[in-house]
Scaffold this active site. Sequence first.
Site, PDB file in Angstrom:
ATOM      1  N   SER A 124       0.831  -1.211   0.000  1.00 38.89           N
ATOM      2  CA  SER A 124       0.000   0.000   0.000  1.00 38.89           C
ATOM      3  C   SER A 124       0.864   1.258   0.000  1.00 38.89           C
ATOM      4  O   SER A 124       2.025   1.230   0.397  1.00 38.89           O
ATOM      5  CB  SER A 124      -0.877   0.034   1.256  1.00 38.89           C
ATOM      6  OG  SER A 124      -1.612  -1.153   1.362  1.00 38.89           O
TER       7      SER A 124
HETATM    8  N1  SAH Z   1      -0.049  -5.138   4.249  1.00 40.97           N
HETATM    9  C1  SAH Z   1       0.624  -5.404   3.008  1.00 40.97           C
HETATM   10  C2  SAH Z   1      -0.240  -5.036   1.814  1.00 40.97           C
HETATM   11  C3  SAH Z   1      -0.727  -6.281   1.259  1.00 40.97           C
HETATM   12  S1  SAH Z   1      -1.846  -6.275  -0.091  1.00 40.97           S
HETATM   13  C4  SAH Z   1       1.976  -4.748   2.933  1.00 40.97           C
HETATM   14  O1  SAH Z   1       2.343  -3.996   3.831  1.00 40.97           O
HETATM   15  O2  SAH Z   1       2.704  -5.030   1.977  1.00 40.97           O
HETATM   16  C5  SAH Z   1      -3.005  -7.435   0.571  1.00 40.97           C
HETATM   17  C6  SAH Z   1      -2.496  -8.815   0.880  1.00 40.97           C
HETATM   18  O3  SAH Z   1      -3.596  -9.549   1.416  1.00 40.97           O
HETATM   19  C7  SAH Z   1      -2.005  -9.599  -0.317  1.00 40.97           C
HETATM   20  O4  SAH Z   1      -0.712 -10.052  -0.079  1.00 40.97           O
HETATM   21  C8  SAH Z   1      -2.978 -10.774  -0.408  1.00 40.97           C
HETATM   22  O5  SAH Z   1      -2.403 -11.972  -0.859  1.00 40.97           O
HETATM   23  C9  SAH Z   1      -3.451 -10.885   1.024  1.00 40.97           C
HETATM   24  N2  SAH Z   1      -4.738 -11.561   1.205  1.00 40.97           N
HETATM   25  C10 SAH Z   1      -5.824 -11.543   0.383  1.00 40.97           C
HETATM   26  N3  SAH Z   1      -6.817 -12.260   0.907  1.00 40.97           N
HETATM   27  C11 SAH Z   1      -6.361 -12.777   2.085  1.00 40.97           C
HETATM   28  C12 SAH Z   1      -6.939 -13.608   3.089  1.00 40.97           C
HETATM   29  N4  SAH Z   1      -8.177 -14.080   3.006  1.00 40.97           N
HETATM   30  N5  SAH Z   1      -6.189 -13.897   4.177  1.00 40.97           N
HETATM   31  C13 SAH Z   1      -4.918 -13.451   4.289  1.00 40.97           C
HETATM   32  N6  SAH Z   1      -4.321 -12.673   3.358  1.00 40.97           N
HETATM   33  C14 SAH Z   1      -5.036 -12.323   2.283  1.00 40.97           C
END
Ligand code: SAH
Length: 277
Positions: A124
Site C-alpha cells: 500500500s
Molecule cells: N499489508 C501489506 C499489503 C498487502 S496487499 C503490505 O504492507 O505489503 C493485501 C495482501 O492480502 C495480499 O498479499 C494478499 O495476498 C493478502 N490476502 C488476500 N486475501 C487474504 C486472506 N483471506 N487472508 C490473508 N491474506 C489475504
Amino acid sequence: MERRSFLGIIAGSLFAVPRRAGAQHAGQSTRRMVILLSAFYLLAVMHAGPSAAQDWHSAQRARMVAEIASLARETSGATGRPTLSEAVMTAMGTVPRHRFVPAPLEVFAYKNQPLPIGEGQTISQPFLVALMTDLLDPKPGDTVLEVGTGSGYQAAVLASLVAKVYTIEILEPLARRATHLLEELGYRNVELRIGDGYNGWPEAAPFDSIVVTAAPADVPKQLVYQLKPGGRMVIPASGSSDWQYLLLVEKQSDGTVTMKRTLPVRFVPLKRDRSAK
Ligand code: SAH
C-alpha cells in the site's frame, strides 16, 4: 491497490508521453527528470558504499514523512486526524520501506504510491499505511492482528510500535518472503501464519486492534468478535466492486460496535480459501 507491472511503473514514470502541453508538460518533464536523476543518483551512491546509500534512503524517508504529514492535514475532514501521532511518524521514518519492495523498484519505495510485490499483489502507499496505523491508536503493550501480510511492511511498522503482531497471508510465496525479510531485519515480535485470515486467529485473540489490508465484501463477524472491548479495527469495505471506504470499527467497553467511514480507497480483494473450515 492499483495493479501495475514493474516495467509499467518504470516506463510510466520515466517515459510516459504528457497528455497536455504547457505548464503540465513542463511539470511532468521535470518530474521525470527528477526520477531519472534519482535513479542515477541511487546507483551512484550504492556504488559509493553502504553508508552513502543509507543516507540517501533516510533522506528519502524524511521527505516521505513530510508528505504524509501534509496529506494528513488535507484529508482530515474525512479522517478526523489532521496530525498523526509522533510514534507513528517515527516508525514511518525508521522502517526501511525500500527493503520491502522488489529491487528494481527500490528507487520508487519512498514515493507515495502503491507498488507491485508479485503474485498480483501490492504494497500500500505510505500515507495509507501511516493513516491505518494511526487509526488503530497503537500502544506499546498492544497485541495486534494484521490480515494480508503482503510484503511485511505494515507488519514491520506495527512491530516497532506494539508488543506483538500476528499477521496472516494467504499466498505462500509472499508469506515465505515476508517471514525471511522480517527475520533478517530483526522484527522478532511478529508471528506469521499462512492461510485465509477471514476468520482471524482465534488462538491468539482477543486483540487490542486489527488491521485488514485487503477488501472483503463485508466486515467479517469473526474479526469483530476477536476484538477486545475498547478495541479498534481498520478495514477497507462497504464501497462498490472496485473501491471501498476505509472503515474504523470500534468495540465499546459494553460490547456495542460502531463504524465510521473515513476515506474512499482501493484495495486488492480479500481472497477466500473455500477449502478452509
Ligand atoms: N499489508 C501489506 C499489503 C498487502 S496487499 C503490505 O504492507 O505489503 C493485501 C495482501 O492480502 C495480499 O498479499 C494478499 O495476498 C493478502 N490476502 C488476500 N486475501 C487474504 C486472506 N483471506 N487472508 C490473508 N491474506 C489475504
